[in-house]
Design an enzyme around this catalytic site. Structure first.
Site, mmCIF file in Angstrom:
data_model
loop_
_atom_site.group_PDB
_atom_site.id
_atom_site.type_symbol
_atom_site.label_atom_id
_atom_site.label_comp_id
_atom_site.label_asym_id
_atom_site.label_seq_id
_atom_site.Cartn_x
_atom_site.Cartn_y
_atom_site.Cartn_z
ATOM 1 N N GLY A 38 1.045 -2.088 4.238
ATOM 2 C CA GLY A 38 1.853 -0.782 4.365
ATOM 3 C C GLY A 38 2.837 -0.455 4.550
ATOM 4 O O GLY A 38 3.838 -0.529 4.357
ATOM 5 N N HIS A 49 -8.208 0.602 -4.051
ATOM 6 C CA HIS A 49 -9.793 0.819 -2.390
ATOM 7 C C HIS A 49 -10.539 2.347 -2.119
ATOM 8 O O HIS A 49 -9.016 2.956 -1.491
ATOM 9 C CB HIS A 49 -8.291 0.800 -1.370
ATOM 10 C CG HIS A 49 -9.131 -0.136 -0.181
ATOM 11 N ND1 HIS A 49 -8.441 -0.108 0.981
ATOM 12 C CD2 HIS A 49 -10.553 -0.201 -0.037
ATOM 13 C CE1 HIS A 49 -9.582 0.127 2.417
ATOM 14 N NE2 HIS A 49 -10.869 -0.576 1.581
ATOM 15 N N ASP A 87 -4.604 3.508 -1.568
ATOM 16 C CA ASP A 87 -5.630 4.013 -1.019
ATOM 17 C C ASP A 87 -5.986 5.556 -0.705
ATOM 18 O O ASP A 87 -5.292 6.807 -0.990
ATOM 19 C CB ASP A 87 -5.225 3.928 0.413
ATOM 20 C CG ASP A 87 -5.387 2.664 0.561
ATOM 21 O OD1 ASP A 87 -6.210 1.599 1.049
ATOM 22 O OD2 ASP A 87 -4.399 1.776 1.760
ATOM 23 N N HIS A 127 -1.267 -1.401 -4.099
ATOM 24 C CA HIS A 127 -3.101 -0.911 -3.200
ATOM 25 C C HIS A 127 -2.540 0.174 -3.429
ATOM 26 O O HIS A 127 -1.658 0.967 -3.065
ATOM 27 C CB HIS A 127 -2.077 -2.175 -2.000
ATOM 28 C CG HIS A 127 -4.557 -1.946 -1.763
ATOM 29 N ND1 HIS A 127 -4.521 -2.361 -1.389
ATOM 30 C CD2 HIS A 127 -4.367 -1.125 -0.833
ATOM 31 C CE1 HIS A 127 -6.219 -1.856 -0.867
ATOM 32 N NE2 HIS A 127 -5.408 -0.844 -0.262
ATOM 33 N N SER A 135 0.963 -1.263 -0.076
ATOM 34 C CA SER A 135 -0.711 -0.031 0.139
ATOM 35 C C SER A 135 0.795 1.071 -0.238
ATOM 36 O O SER A 135 1.710 1.442 1.046
ATOM 37 C CB SER A 135 -0.546 0.369 0.816
ATOM 38 O OG SER A 135 -1.378 0.880 1.007
ATOM 39 N N MET A 167 -8.411 8.008 0.146
ATOM 40 C CA MET A 167 -9.642 7.939 1.023
ATOM 41 C C MET A 167 -10.167 10.000 0.594
ATOM 42 O O MET A 167 -9.190 11.201 0.550
ATOM 43 C CB MET A 167 -9.306 8.855 2.616
ATOM 44 C CG MET A 167 -8.190 7.282 2.718
ATOM 45 S SD MET A 167 -7.493 7.105 4.088
ATOM 46 C CE MET A 167 -6.448 5.863 4.560
ATOM 47 N N ASP A 171 -6.554 -6.531 4.207
ATOM 48 C CA ASP A 171 -5.886 -5.159 4.740
ATOM 49 C C ASP A 171 -5.730 -4.172 5.545
ATOM 50 O O ASP A 171 -7.351 -4.271 6.154
ATOM 51 C CB ASP A 171 -6.364 -4.545 3.634
ATOM 52 C CG ASP A 171 -5.815 -2.558 3.964
ATOM 53 O OD1 ASP A 171 -4.949 -2.783 4.510
ATOM 54 O OD2 ASP A 171 -6.717 -2.312 2.855
ATOM 55 N N MET A 187 -11.246 -6.232 5.589
ATOM 56 C CA MET A 187 -11.056 -4.532 7.011
ATOM 57 C C MET A 187 -10.700 -6.016 7.644
ATOM 58 O O MET A 187 -11.324 -6.260 8.849
ATOM 59 C CB MET A 187 -11.023 -3.462 6.828
ATOM 60 C CG MET A 187 -11.342 -2.980 5.897
ATOM 61 S SD MET A 187 -10.033 -1.967 4.651
ATOM 62 C CE MET A 187 -8.639 -1.298 5.749
ATOM 63 N N GLY A 211 -0.577 2.287 9.760
ATOM 64 C CA GLY A 211 -0.042 1.532 11.200
ATOM 65 C C GLY A 211 -0.346 1.151 12.483
ATOM 66 O O GLY A 211 -0.288 1.108 13.640
ATOM 67 N N MET A 227 -12.127 4.514 -0.134
ATOM 68 C CA MET A 227 -13.022 4.922 1.393
ATOM 69 C C MET A 227 -13.571 6.010 0.739
ATOM 70 O O MET A 227 -12.475 6.801 1.354
ATOM 71 C CB MET A 227 -11.644 4.374 1.905
ATOM 72 C CG MET A 227 -11.105 3.572 2.586
ATOM 73 S SD MET A 227 -9.609 3.396 2.995
ATOM 74 C CE MET A 227 -8.613 3.598 1.667
HETATM 75 C C1 DX5 Z 1 -6.331 1.539 6.157
HETATM 76 C C2 DX5 Z 1 -5.695 1.566 4.417
HETATM 77 C C3 DX5 Z 1 -4.612 0.256 4.323
HETATM 78 C C4 DX5 Z 1 -3.616 0.777 5.253
HETATM 79 C C5 DX5 Z 1 -2.877 -0.250 5.788
HETATM 80 O O1 DX5 Z 1 -7.712 2.059 6.321
HETATM 81 O O2 DX5 Z 1 -6.993 1.018 3.470
HETATM 82 O O3 DX5 Z 1 -4.468 -0.249 2.742
HETATM 83 O O4 DX5 Z 1 -2.640 1.537 3.767
HETATM 84 O O5 DX5 Z 1 -1.250 0.289 6.576
HETATM 85 P P1 DX5 Z 1 -0.921 -0.683 7.158
HETATM 86 O O6 DX5 Z 1 -0.830 -1.918 6.534
HETATM 87 O O7 DX5 Z 1 0.553 -0.297 7.782
HETATM 88 O O8 DX5 Z 1 -1.991 -1.557 8.513
HETATM 89 ZN ZN ZN Z 2 -6.803 -0.328 1.240
#
Ligand code: DX5
Ligand code: ZN
Length: 223
Positions: free
Chosen positions: A199, A68, A37, A35, A10, A39, A177, A139, A147, A70
């Site tokens: 990520g 992805h 993300d 990947h 990610s 948002m 994820d 999720m 993180g 969101m």
């Molecule tokens: C969170 C994202 C993830 C995020 C994962 O809302 O959808 O893809 O980047 O990050 P880690 O692997 O650090 O949990």
């Molecule tokens: Zn994601």
């Protein structure tokens, strides 16, 4: 395991000042998907990546872009992300009252269609569209930030989904994820996950992208 486990770094955790290089590093380290993300500041508080960024990094790798979304209104975004170079577009079931229609709209753009579930969203919400899906994204943290700590309680949902997919002979990939590391990867794989998004475990200051990917790989190769 009857299928190859895929890793989808990610880029949310990448160094954005050298995003292009990091995409290349992930590609060279053997990633299967990139990947991305997205948002919108509504579905989740942060605002992250838009289609202009996706378009800018598109020439740097041949890997599929796993987008992805969101966002609260995915219907108004999917076309722009498809044009920018998305190969898979995943929307959240929580914001799609008519999932069939949403999935068909994505497929009409010649993009693979995914649906994601937050940790507290039950599988029942997607059971009737499962046959139409290319990917289900479970999720393992509440979406919004990289993180965060992996939520063990989601393992049962992953195992249940694996069972349903296998029983019905469905081809949708089961992606997870959130909080995926060399410690948690074996657990999700044993529960039936096929695609692992990571990520902060891949883009961090402690190790190179190649070293980080290798550690995750090793943790699941010995299963
Ligand atoms: C969170 C994202 C993830 C995020 C994962 O809302 O959808 O893809 O980047 O990050 P880690 O692997 O650090 O949990
Ligand atoms: Zn994601």
């Amino acid at each position: 395991m009857s299928f190859e486990i895929k890793i989808a770094p990610s880029i949310l955790s990448a160094d954005f000042a050298r995003l292009g290089e990091q995409v290349v590093e992930a590609t060279e380290a053997g990633a299967h998907y990139i990947h991305i993300d997205v948002m919108d500041g509504h579905f989740v508080p942060p605002i992250t990546i838009g289609p202009v960024v996706v378009k800018a990094i598109r020439p740097l790798t041949k890997l599929p872009f796993d987008v992805h979304l969101m966002v609260e209104k995915p219907e108004s975004q999917i076309e722009q992300f498809a044009e920018a170079g998305a190969d898979i577009i995943t929307v959240h079931a929580e914001v799609c009252p008519n999932l069939h229609q949403m999935v068909e709209s994505i497929k009409r753009l010649n993009v693979r269609a995914g649906v994601s579930l937050n940790p507290a969203t039950p599988l029942a919400i997607i059971e009737d569209v499962l046959a139409n899906l290319d990917l289900v994204l479970v999720m393992t943290v509440n979406p919004g930030y990289a993180g965060q700590a992996f939520m063990e309680e989601v393992l049962d949902k992953i195992a249940h989904l694996r069972q349903i997919l296998d029983d019905r002979g469905l081809k949708a990939e089961l992606e997870v994820d959130g909080g995926i590391t060399a410690q948690t990867a074996p657990k999700v794989v044993q529960s039936g996950a096929q695609v692992l998004v990571a990520g902060s475990a891949i883009f961090n200051r402690r190790e190179s992208v190649g070293e980080a990917m290798a550690r995750i790989r090793e943790s699941i190769d010995k299963l």
